[in-house]
Design a protein around this motif. Structure first.
Motif, PDB file in Angstrom:
ATOM      1  N   ARG A  15     -23.186  63.200  45.045  1.00 16.58           N
ATOM      2  CA  ARG A  15     -22.103  64.053  44.531  1.00 16.58           C
ATOM      3  C   ARG A  15     -20.728  63.446  44.824  1.00 16.58           C
ATOM      4  O   ARG A  15     -19.866  63.382  43.959  1.00 16.58           O
ATOM      5  N   VAL A  16     -20.540  63.045  46.061  1.00 22.82           N
ATOM      6  CA  VAL A  16     -19.246  62.497  46.474  1.00 22.82           C
ATOM      7  C   VAL A  16     -18.970  61.180  45.764  1.00 22.82           C
ATOM      8  O   VAL A  16     -17.900  60.969  45.200  1.00 22.82           O
ATOM      9  N   LEU A  17     -19.941  60.282  45.752  1.00 21.82           N
ATOM     10  CA  LEU A  17     -19.725  58.963  45.157  1.00 21.82           C
ATOM     11  C   LEU A  17     -19.492  59.024  43.656  1.00 21.82           C
ATOM     12  O   LEU A  17     -18.757  58.205  43.110  1.00 21.82           O
ATOM     13  N   GLU A  18     -20.094  59.990  42.999  1.00 22.24           N
ATOM     14  CA  GLU A  18     -19.947  60.071  41.552  1.00 22.24           C
ATOM     15  C   GLU A  18     -18.500  60.363  41.146  1.00 22.24           C
ATOM     16  O   GLU A  18     -18.032  59.886  40.124  1.00 22.24           O
ATOM     17  N   THR A  19     -17.788  61.106  41.948  1.00 16.39           N
ATOM     18  CA  THR A  19     -16.399  61.416  41.606  1.00 16.39           C
ATOM     19  C   THR A  19     -15.395  60.595  42.411  1.00 16.39           C
ATOM     20  O   THR A  19     -14.246  60.475  42.004  1.00 16.39           O
ATOM     21  N   GLU A  20     -15.838  60.032  43.520  1.00 13.37           N
ATOM     22  CA  GLU A  20     -14.934  59.260  44.383  1.00 13.37           C
ATOM     23  C   GLU A  20     -15.595  57.943  44.782  1.00 13.37           C
ATOM     24  O   GLU A  20     -15.865  57.711  45.960  1.00 13.37           O
ATOM     25  N   GLY A  21     -15.824  57.088  43.815  1.00 12.71           N
ATOM     26  CA  GLY A  21     -16.547  55.834  44.056  1.00 12.71           C
ATOM     27  C   GLY A  21     -15.852  54.881  45.004  1.00 12.71           C
ATOM     28  O   GLY A  21     -16.489  54.006  45.582  1.00 12.71           O
ATOM     29  N   ARG A  22     -14.545  55.030  45.190  1.00 11.56           N
ATOM     30  CA  ARG A  22     -13.806  54.122  46.066  1.00 11.56           C
ATOM     31  C   ARG A  22     -13.661  54.654  47.484  1.00 11.56           C
ATOM     32  O   ARG A  22     -12.962  54.064  48.309  1.00 11.56           O
ATOM     33  N   ILE A  23     -14.318  55.741  47.806  1.00  7.43           N
ATOM     34  CA  ILE A  23     -14.229  56.322  49.145  1.00  7.43           C
ATOM     35  C   ILE A  23     -14.766  55.322  50.174  1.00  7.43           C
ATOM     36  O   ILE A  23     -15.714  54.577  49.895  1.00  7.43           O
ATOM     37  N   THR A  24     -14.150  55.275  51.325  1.00  7.29           N
ATOM     38  CA  THR A  24     -14.640  54.369  52.365  1.00  7.29           C
ATOM     39  C   THR A  24     -15.955  54.914  52.923  1.00  7.29           C
ATOM     40  O   THR A  24     -16.232  56.115  52.843  1.00  7.29           O
ATOM     41  N   LYS A  25     -16.732  54.028  53.485  1.00  3.36           N
ATOM     42  CA  LYS A  25     -18.002  54.457  54.069  1.00  3.36           C
ATOM     43  C   LYS A  25     -17.769  55.419  55.225  1.00  3.36           C
ATOM     44  O   LYS A  25     -18.522  56.364  55.414  1.00  3.36           O
ATOM     45  N   ALA A  26     -16.706  55.182  56.004  1.00  3.89           N
ATOM     46  CA  ALA A  26     -16.392  56.079  57.123  1.00  3.89           C
ATOM     47  C   ALA A  26     -16.030  57.474  56.614  1.00  3.89           C
ATOM     48  O   ALA A  26     -16.478  58.487  57.167  1.00  3.89           O
ATOM     49  N   GLU A  27     -15.223  57.539  55.540  1.00  5.00           N
ATOM     50  CA  GLU A  27     -14.839  58.835  54.978  1.00  5.00           C
ATOM     51  C   GLU A  27     -16.055  59.532  54.374  1.00  5.00           C
ATOM     52  O   GLU A  27     -16.213  60.749  54.498  1.00  5.00           O
ATOM     53  N   LEU A  28     -16.921  58.764  53.708  1.00  5.36           N
ATOM     54  CA  LEU A  28     -18.143  59.333  53.141  1.00  5.36           C
ATOM     55  C   LEU A  28     -19.001  59.948  54.243  1.00  5.36           C
ATOM     56  O   LEU A  28     -19.476  61.081  54.120  1.00  5.36           O
ATOM     57  N   ALA A  29     -19.170  59.215  55.329  1.00  4.68           N
ATOM     58  CA  ALA A  29     -19.967  59.718  56.458  1.00  4.68           C
ATOM     59  C   ALA A  29     -19.363  61.009  57.004  1.00  4.68           C
ATOM     60  O   ALA A  29     -20.080  61.979  57.266  1.00  4.68           O
ATOM     61  N   SER A  30     -18.048  61.026  57.150  1.00  6.14           N
ATOM     62  CA  SER A  30     -17.369  62.216  57.643  1.00  6.14           C
ATOM     63  C   SER A  30     -17.560  63.388  56.679  1.00  6.14           C
ATOM     64  O   SER A  30     -17.814  64.516  57.108  1.00  6.14           O
ATOM     65  N   ARG A  31     -17.449  63.112  55.398  1.00  3.91           N
ATOM     66  CA  ARG A  31     -17.544  64.148  54.371  1.00  3.91           C
ATOM     67  C   ARG A  31     -18.919  64.807  54.354  1.00  3.91           C
ATOM     68  O   ARG A  31     -19.031  65.990  54.061  1.00  3.91           O
ATOM     69  N   ILE A  32     -19.969  64.040  54.630  1.00  2.00           N
ATOM     70  CA  ILE A  32     -21.316  64.633  54.599  1.00  2.00           C
ATOM     71  C   ILE A  32     -21.822  64.988  55.994  1.00  2.00           C
ATOM     72  O   ILE A  32     -22.988  65.321  56.177  1.00  2.00           O
ATOM     73  N   ASN A  33     -20.900  64.893  56.979  1.00  5.30           N
ATOM     74  CA  ASN A  33     -21.211  65.288  58.351  1.00  5.30           C
ATOM     75  C   ASN A  33     -22.357  64.465  58.943  1.00  5.30           C
ATOM     76  O   ASN A  33     -23.353  65.004  59.429  1.00  5.30           O
ATOM     77  N   LEU A  34     -22.188  63.144  58.862  1.00  3.23           N
ATOM     78  CA  LEU A  34     -23.180  62.214  59.383  1.00  3.23           C
ATOM     79  C   LEU A  34     -22.432  61.040  59.995  1.00  3.23           C
ATOM     80  O   LEU A  34     -21.347  60.685  59.536  1.00  3.23           O
ATOM     81  N   SER A  35     -22.986  60.422  61.015  1.00  3.18           N
ATOM     82  CA  SER A  35     -22.321  59.257  61.591  1.00  3.18           C
ATOM     83  C   SER A  35     -22.430  58.073  60.620  1.00  3.18           C
ATOM     84  O   SER A  35     -23.323  58.038  59.764  1.00  3.18           O
ATOM     85  N   PRO A  36     -21.506  57.101  60.725  1.00  2.00           N
ATOM     86  CA  PRO A  36     -21.447  56.014  59.749  1.00  2.00           C
ATOM     87  C   PRO A  36     -22.733  55.197  59.585  1.00  2.00           C
ATOM     88  O   PRO A  36     -23.121  54.891  58.459  1.00  2.00           O
ATOM     89  N   SER A  37     -23.412  54.876  60.657  1.00  2.00           N
ATOM     90  CA  SER A  37     -24.603  54.020  60.546  1.00  2.00           C
ATOM     91  C   SER A  37     -25.737  54.678  59.750  1.00  2.00           C
ATOM     92  O   SER A  37     -26.268  54.075  58.815  1.00  2.00           O
ATOM     93  N   PRO A  38     -26.130  55.913  60.058  1.00  2.00           N
ATOM     94  CA  PRO A  38     -27.161  56.558  59.247  1.00  2.00           C
ATOM     95  C   PRO A  38     -26.709  56.793  57.796  1.00  2.00           C
ATOM     96  O   PRO A  38     -27.509  56.715  56.870  1.00  2.00           O
ATOM     97  N   CYS A  39     -25.419  57.043  57.612  1.00  2.00           N
ATOM     98  CA  CYS A  39     -24.896  57.228  56.261  1.00  2.00           C
ATOM     99  C   CYS A  39     -25.046  55.926  55.477  1.00  2.00           C
ATOM    100  O   CYS A  39     -25.480  55.925  54.326  1.00  2.00           O
ATOM    101  N   TRP A  40     -24.688  54.810  56.098  1.00  2.00           N
ATOM    102  CA  TRP A  40     -24.814  53.491  55.474  1.00  2.00           C
ATOM    103  C   TRP A  40     -26.273  53.199  55.138  1.00  2.00           C
ATOM    104  O   TRP A  40     -26.582  52.695  54.058  1.00  2.00           O
ATOM    105  N   ASP A  41     -27.186  53.546  56.047  1.00  2.00           N
ATOM    106  CA  ASP A  41     -28.621  53.341  55.788  1.00  2.00           C
ATOM    107  C   ASP A  41     -29.073  54.138  54.564  1.00  2.00           C
ATOM    108  O   ASP A  41     -29.812  53.631  53.717  1.00  2.00           O
ATOM    109  N   ARG A  42     -28.628  55.375  54.474  1.00  2.00           N
ATOM    110  CA  ARG A  42     -28.986  56.211  53.323  1.00  2.00           C
ATOM    111  C   ARG A  42     -28.418  55.628  52.028  1.00  2.00           C
ATOM    112  O   ARG A  42     -29.093  55.594  51.003  1.00  2.00           O
ATOM    113  N   LEU A  43     -27.179  55.190  52.086  1.00  2.00           N
ATOM    114  CA  LEU A  43     -26.532  54.610  50.918  1.00  2.00           C
ATOM    115  C   LEU A  43     -27.288  53.372  50.440  1.00  2.00           C
ATOM    116  O   LEU A  43     -27.577  53.225  49.247  1.00  2.00           O
ATOM    117  N   GLN A  44     -27.662  52.503  51.342  1.00  3.07           N
ATOM    118  CA  GLN A  44     -28.431  51.304  50.976  1.00  3.07           C
ATOM    119  C   GLN A  44     -29.792  51.680  50.394  1.00  3.07           C
ATOM    120  O   GLN A  44     -30.260  51.053  49.445  1.00  3.07           O
TER     121      GLN A  44
END
Length: 164
Positions: A15-44
């Motif tokens: 949902r977030v990436l579809e409207t905000e594709g340039r969001i930083t990974k740190a901001e994305l992690a914060s937005r979905i209430n997850l720490s950066p490393s697990p968020c990055w794993d999910r994204l990959q």
């Protein structure tokens, strides 16, 4: 979906990436209430599974150059597998065809075409008819104004995991 099971956090990433594709990974992690490393794993994992096909910018054609958008309903000469393959392969190499969908029902394909003007469109169609791609008939629908541009997927209308 390649056997990948999505949970509510995966859907929220999409949902977030579809409207905000340039969001930083740190901001994305914060937005979905997850720490950066697990968020990055999910994204990959979503990228590797082909759920995220790519990232890009929305370009305003109106601001870029004069143009015309045309939808073309096309019928093929025959309905044999090789004819469909020939047509589908050919449209991949026509840059003015910006999208193409195979249809069930009356027409075989719906093409979205963008050209400089109607004359350029007609030259394109004449070339397609003269080539050996199997197009028998076509029906032209000129876009007079955009009413709704491509928008985010209707996640709530799909049967996807929801946040509690």
């Amino acid at each position: 979906m390649n056997g990948l099971r999505l949970d509510a956090r995966d859907v929220e990433i999409l949902r977030v990436l579809e409207t905000e594709g340039r969001i930083t990974k740190a901001e994305l992690a914060s937005r979905i209430n997850l720490s950066p490393s697990p968020c990055w794993d999910r994204l990959q994992r979503l990228e590797k599974a082909g759920i995220i096909e790519g990232y890009g910018a929305r370009i305003s054609l109106k601001a870029l150059a004069p143009h015309v958008v045309i939808f073309v309903a096309a019928e093929l000469e025959t309905h044999k597998t090789d004819q469909f393959t020939t047509f589908e392969t050919a449209v991949q190499d026509i840059p003015e065809v910006t999208a193409c969908w195979a249809l069930g029902g009356g027409f075989d394909y719906l093409l979205q075409v963008v050209t400089r003007d109607i004359d350029a469109y007609q030259r394109l169609i004449d070339g397609m008819l003269a080539s050996d791609i199997g197009m028998a008939r076509y029906y032209t629908y000129i876009v007079t104004k955009p009413v709704k541009s491509p928008s985010p997927l209707p996640y709530d209308a799909l049967e996807l995991p929801q946040k509690d």
